[in-house]
Design a protein around this motif. Sequence first.
Motif, PDB file in Angstrom:
ATOM      1  N   VAL A 185       3.512  -9.974   1.690  1.00  0.00           N
ATOM      2  CA  VAL A 185       4.884  -9.962   2.221  1.00  0.00           C
ATOM      3  C   VAL A 185       4.866  -9.624   3.712  1.00  0.00           C
ATOM      4  CG1 VAL A 185       7.134  -8.804   2.079  1.00  0.00           C
ATOM      5  CG2 VAL A 185       5.951  -9.466  -0.001  1.00  0.00           C
ATOM      6  N   ILE A 186       4.052  -8.652   4.097  1.00  0.00           N
ATOM      7  CA  ILE A 186       3.956  -8.288   5.518  1.00  0.00           C
ATOM      8  C   ILE A 186       3.534  -9.505   6.345  1.00  0.00           C
ATOM      9  CG2 ILE A 186       2.553  -6.984   7.186  1.00  0.00           C
ATOM     10  CD1 ILE A 186       2.529  -4.646   5.220  1.00  0.00           C
ATOM     11  N   ASP A 187       2.561 -10.271   5.812  1.00  0.00           N
ATOM     12  CA  ASP A 187       2.028 -11.406   6.571  1.00  0.00           C
ATOM     13  C   ASP A 187       3.017 -12.564   6.687  1.00  0.00           C
ATOM     14  OD1 ASP A 187      -0.276 -10.018   6.923  1.00  0.00           O
ATOM     15  OD2 ASP A 187      -1.417 -11.049   5.360  1.00  0.00           O
ATOM     16  N   SER A 188       3.993 -12.610   5.771  1.00  0.00           N
ATOM     17  CA  SER A 188       4.884 -13.780   5.767  1.00  0.00           C
ATOM     18  C   SER A 188       6.319 -13.442   6.178  1.00  0.00           C
ATOM     19  CB  SER A 188       4.892 -14.408   4.366  1.00  0.00           C
ATOM     20  OG  SER A 188       5.366 -13.460   3.441  1.00  0.00           O
ATOM     21  N   THR A 189       6.553 -12.182   6.582  1.00  0.00           N
ATOM     22  CA  THR A 189       7.922 -11.746   6.874  1.00  0.00           C
ATOM     23  C   THR A 189       7.972 -11.030   8.215  1.00  0.00           C
ATOM     24  OG1 THR A 189       8.033 -11.266   4.507  1.00  0.00           O
ATOM     25  CG2 THR A 189       9.879 -10.487   5.827  1.00  0.00           C
ATOM     26  N   PRO A 190       8.943 -11.351   9.059  1.00  0.00           N
ATOM     27  CA  PRO A 190       9.045 -10.592  10.313  1.00  0.00           C
ATOM     28  C   PRO A 190       9.395  -9.134  10.009  1.00  0.00           C
ATOM     29  CG  PRO A 190      10.855 -12.195  10.100  1.00  0.00           C
ATOM     30  CD  PRO A 190       9.972 -12.378   8.909  1.00  0.00           C
ATOM     31  N   PRO A 191       8.868  -8.190  10.799  1.00  0.00           N
ATOM     32  CA  PRO A 191       9.131  -6.774  10.528  1.00  0.00           C
ATOM     33  C   PRO A 191      10.619  -6.454  10.601  1.00  0.00           C
ATOM     34  CG  PRO A 191       7.501  -7.035  12.282  1.00  0.00           C
ATOM     35  CD  PRO A 191       8.019  -8.392  11.970  1.00  0.00           C
ATOM     36  N   GLY A 192      11.032  -5.509   9.790  1.00  0.00           N
ATOM     37  CA  GLY A 192      12.418  -5.065   9.775  1.00  0.00           C
ATOM     38  C   GLY A 192      12.460  -3.611   9.332  1.00  0.00           C
ATOM     39  N   ASN A 193      13.478  -3.308   8.536  1.00  0.00           N
ATOM     40  CA  ASN A 193      13.685  -1.941   8.064  1.00  0.00           C
ATOM     41  C   ASN A 193      13.196  -1.844   6.613  1.00  0.00           C
ATOM     42  OD1 ASN A 193      14.644   0.631   8.577  1.00  0.00           O
ATOM     43  ND2 ASN A 193      16.699   0.210   7.777  1.00  0.00           N
ATOM     44  N   ALA A 194      12.275  -0.917   6.333  1.00  0.00           N
ATOM     45  CA  ALA A 194      11.680  -0.834   4.997  1.00  0.00           C
ATOM     46  C   ALA A 194      11.878   0.547   4.375  1.00  0.00           C
ATOM     47  CB  ALA A 194      10.192  -1.153   5.065  1.00  0.00           C
ATOM     48  N   LEU A 195      11.914   0.544   3.045  1.00  0.00           N
ATOM     49  CA  LEU A 195      12.021   1.789   2.277  1.00  0.00           C
ATOM     50  C   LEU A 195      10.940   1.794   1.208  1.00  0.00           C
ATOM     51  CD1 LEU A 195      13.623   4.353   1.340  1.00  0.00           C
ATOM     52  CD2 LEU A 195      14.949   2.818  -0.145  1.00  0.00           C
ATOM     53  N   ASP A 196      10.185   2.895   1.125  1.00  0.00           N
ATOM     54  CA  ASP A 196       9.207   3.067   0.050  1.00  0.00           C
ATOM     55  C   ASP A 196       9.716   4.177  -0.866  1.00  0.00           C
ATOM     56  OD1 ASP A 196       7.057   3.351  -1.615  1.00  0.00           O
ATOM     57  OD2 ASP A 196       5.562   3.656  -0.033  1.00  0.00           O
ATOM     58  N   ILE A 197      10.020   3.808  -2.110  1.00  0.00           N
ATOM     59  CA  ILE A 197      10.590   4.757  -3.084  1.00  0.00           C
ATOM     60  C   ILE A 197       9.454   5.382  -3.897  1.00  0.00           C
ATOM     61  CG2 ILE A 197      12.057   4.962  -5.121  1.00  0.00           C
ATOM     62  CD1 ILE A 197      13.662   2.544  -4.066  1.00  0.00           C
ATOM     63  N   GLY A 198       9.395   6.724  -3.913  1.00  0.00           N
ATOM     64  CA  GLY A 198       8.289   7.403  -4.578  1.00  0.00           C
ATOM     65  C   GLY A 198       7.014   7.141  -3.802  1.00  0.00           C
ATOM     66  N   CYS A 199       7.089   7.439  -2.504  1.00  0.00           N
ATOM     67  CA  CYS A 199       6.037   6.990  -1.558  1.00  0.00           C
ATOM     68  C   CYS A 199       4.748   7.778  -1.667  1.00  0.00           C
ATOM     69  CB  CYS A 199       6.568   7.045  -0.125  1.00  0.00           C
ATOM     70  SG  CYS A 199       6.931   8.724   0.449  1.00  0.00           S
ATOM     71  N   GLY A 200       4.737   8.898  -2.431  1.00  0.00           N
ATOM     72  CA  GLY A 200       3.517   9.697  -2.519  1.00  0.00           C
ATOM     73  C   GLY A 200       3.084  10.160  -1.135  1.00  0.00           C
ATOM     74  N   THR A 201       1.807  10.018  -0.840  1.00  0.00           N
ATOM     75  CA  THR A 201       1.282  10.510   0.440  1.00  0.00           C
ATOM     76  C   THR A 201       1.403   9.459   1.553  1.00  0.00           C
ATOM     77  OG1 THR A 201      -0.980   9.859  -0.062  1.00  0.00           O
ATOM     78  CG2 THR A 201      -0.333  12.064  -0.743  1.00  0.00           C
ATOM     79  N   ALA A 202       2.285   8.499   1.372  1.00  0.00           N
ATOM     80  CA  ALA A 202       2.733   7.591   2.446  1.00  0.00           C
ATOM     81  C   ALA A 202       1.725   6.521   2.875  1.00  0.00           C
ATOM     82  CB  ALA A 202       3.203   8.384   3.664  1.00  0.00           C
ATOM     83  N   THR A 203       0.763   6.217   2.029  1.00  0.00           N
ATOM     84  CA  THR A 203      -0.207   5.170   2.376  1.00  0.00           C
ATOM     85  C   THR A 203       0.493   3.863   2.776  1.00  0.00           C
ATOM     86  OG1 THR A 203      -1.857   6.095   0.896  1.00  0.00           O
ATOM     87  CG2 THR A 203      -2.110   3.754   1.444  1.00  0.00           C
ATOM     88  N   ASN A 204       1.456   3.427   1.940  1.00  0.00           N
ATOM     89  CA  ASN A 204       2.108   2.133   2.212  1.00  0.00           C
ATOM     90  C   ASN A 204       3.145   2.233   3.326  1.00  0.00           C
ATOM     91  OD1 ASN A 204       0.615   0.741   0.184  1.00  0.00           O
ATOM     92  ND2 ASN A 204       1.868   1.827  -1.328  1.00  0.00           N
ATOM     93  N   VAL A 205       3.721   3.428   3.488  1.00  0.00           N
ATOM     94  CA  VAL A 205       4.642   3.662   4.610  1.00  0.00           C
ATOM     95  C   VAL A 205       3.883   3.462   5.924  1.00  0.00           C
ATOM     96  CG1 VAL A 205       6.006   5.447   5.766  1.00  0.00           C
ATOM     97  CG2 VAL A 205       6.082   5.269   3.276  1.00  0.00           C
ATOM     98  N   ILE A 206       2.681   4.008   5.980  1.00  0.00           N
ATOM     99  CA  ILE A 206       1.875   3.919   7.201  1.00  0.00           C
ATOM    100  C   ILE A 206       1.409   2.473   7.433  1.00  0.00           C
ATOM    101  CG2 ILE A 206      -0.318   4.673   8.243  1.00  0.00           C
ATOM    102  CD1 ILE A 206       0.219   7.432   6.812  1.00  0.00           C
ATOM    103  N   THR A 207       1.014   1.790   6.363  1.00  0.00           N
ATOM    104  CA  THR A 207       0.625   0.367   6.494  1.00  0.00           C
ATOM    105  C   THR A 207       1.763  -0.446   7.094  1.00  0.00           C
ATOM    106  OG1 THR A 207      -0.919   0.460   4.653  1.00  0.00           O
ATOM    107  CG2 THR A 207      -0.013  -1.708   5.163  1.00  0.00           C
ATOM    108  N   LEU A 208       2.977  -0.242   6.574  1.00  0.00           N
ATOM    109  CA  LEU A 208       4.134  -0.988   7.083  1.00  0.00           C
ATOM    110  C   LEU A 208       4.403  -0.632   8.541  1.00  0.00           C
ATOM    111  CD1 LEU A 208       6.297  -0.722   3.872  1.00  0.00           C
ATOM    112  CD2 LEU A 208       5.895  -2.869   5.085  1.00  0.00           C
ATOM    113  N   ALA A 209       4.362   0.665   8.856  1.00  0.00           N
ATOM    114  CA  ALA A 209       4.643   1.090  10.234  1.00  0.00           C
ATOM    115  C   ALA A 209       3.629   0.482  11.201  1.00  0.00           C
ATOM    116  CB  ALA A 209       4.622   2.617  10.325  1.00  0.00           C
ATOM    117  N   LYS A 210       2.373   0.410  10.778  1.00  0.00           N
ATOM    118  CA  LYS A 210       1.337  -0.175  11.649  1.00  0.00           C
ATOM    119  C   LYS A 210       1.587  -1.663  11.883  1.00  0.00           C
ATOM    120  CE  LYS A 210      -2.707   2.705  10.871  1.00  0.00           C
ATOM    121  NZ  LYS A 210      -3.989   2.777  10.143  1.00  0.00           N
TER     122      LYS A 210
END
Length: 186
Positions: free
Chosen positions: A20-45
């Motif tokens: 999804v990251i590779d095929s979508t322009p960046p925008g505003n994202a929400l990670d529900i039950g994000c744990g230690t934020a691995t995917n939050v950080i991937t998206l932010a990068k």
Amino acid sequence: MYQGAPPWDTKISPPELFRVIDSTPPGNALDIGCGTATNVITLAKSGWTVTGIDFIRRPIELGKKKARLEGVNVNLVVADVTKIVFEEKFDLILDMGCFHNLSKQGRIRYIRSIKDWLNFGGYFLLYGFLKHDGLQAKRGINSLDINNFENFLILKNRQAGIDRSQKSSWFIFQKGDGHQVDSQSE
Ligand SMILES: C[S@@+](CC[C@H](N)C(=O)[O-])C[C@H]1O[C@@H](n2cnc3c(N)ncnc32)[C@H](O)[C@@H]1O
């Protein structure tokens, strides 16, 4: 729950998210039950503005430390997804391993929130264990849940797997044309 290393805290983002990251322009994202934020950080990068929520304080603190070390700016909040209110909307909502554990009432509130929070054209990526006989009574994503999401989202892709000996699945939904249906079965 966060003493030691929980099995799901792999510190690696899944290919389903990268697709999804590779095929979508960046925008505003929400990670529900994000744990230690691995995917939050991937998206932010990848240029996304990201909020991560988890109702346990410890992973949020660990996530903030990880984000600082990685030099990314993210918004990590201790909050229960079934209670939090957002004024903003999101282009991408991710849930890996939270929804499948919610109670019936929690799921109803959650599904209403996804409907409110997701922008038109936005993606909702859901991963969890599927309901089956060996699973504790309350747990697991069932076909009624999927029907309730399909009342206002299009199911673009579904990919079954086995996770720690249990049936699991990815569901990729998108909010698109002609799916403004209000009903929700209980
Ligand atoms: C299986 S872990 C997965 C963590 C993360 N998504 C990952 O894949 O690394 C599920 C997470 O959901 C969180 N969670 C469960 N119920 C929640 C709720 N009602 N509101 C917010 N977070 C919740 C738990 O605290 C836990 O961190």
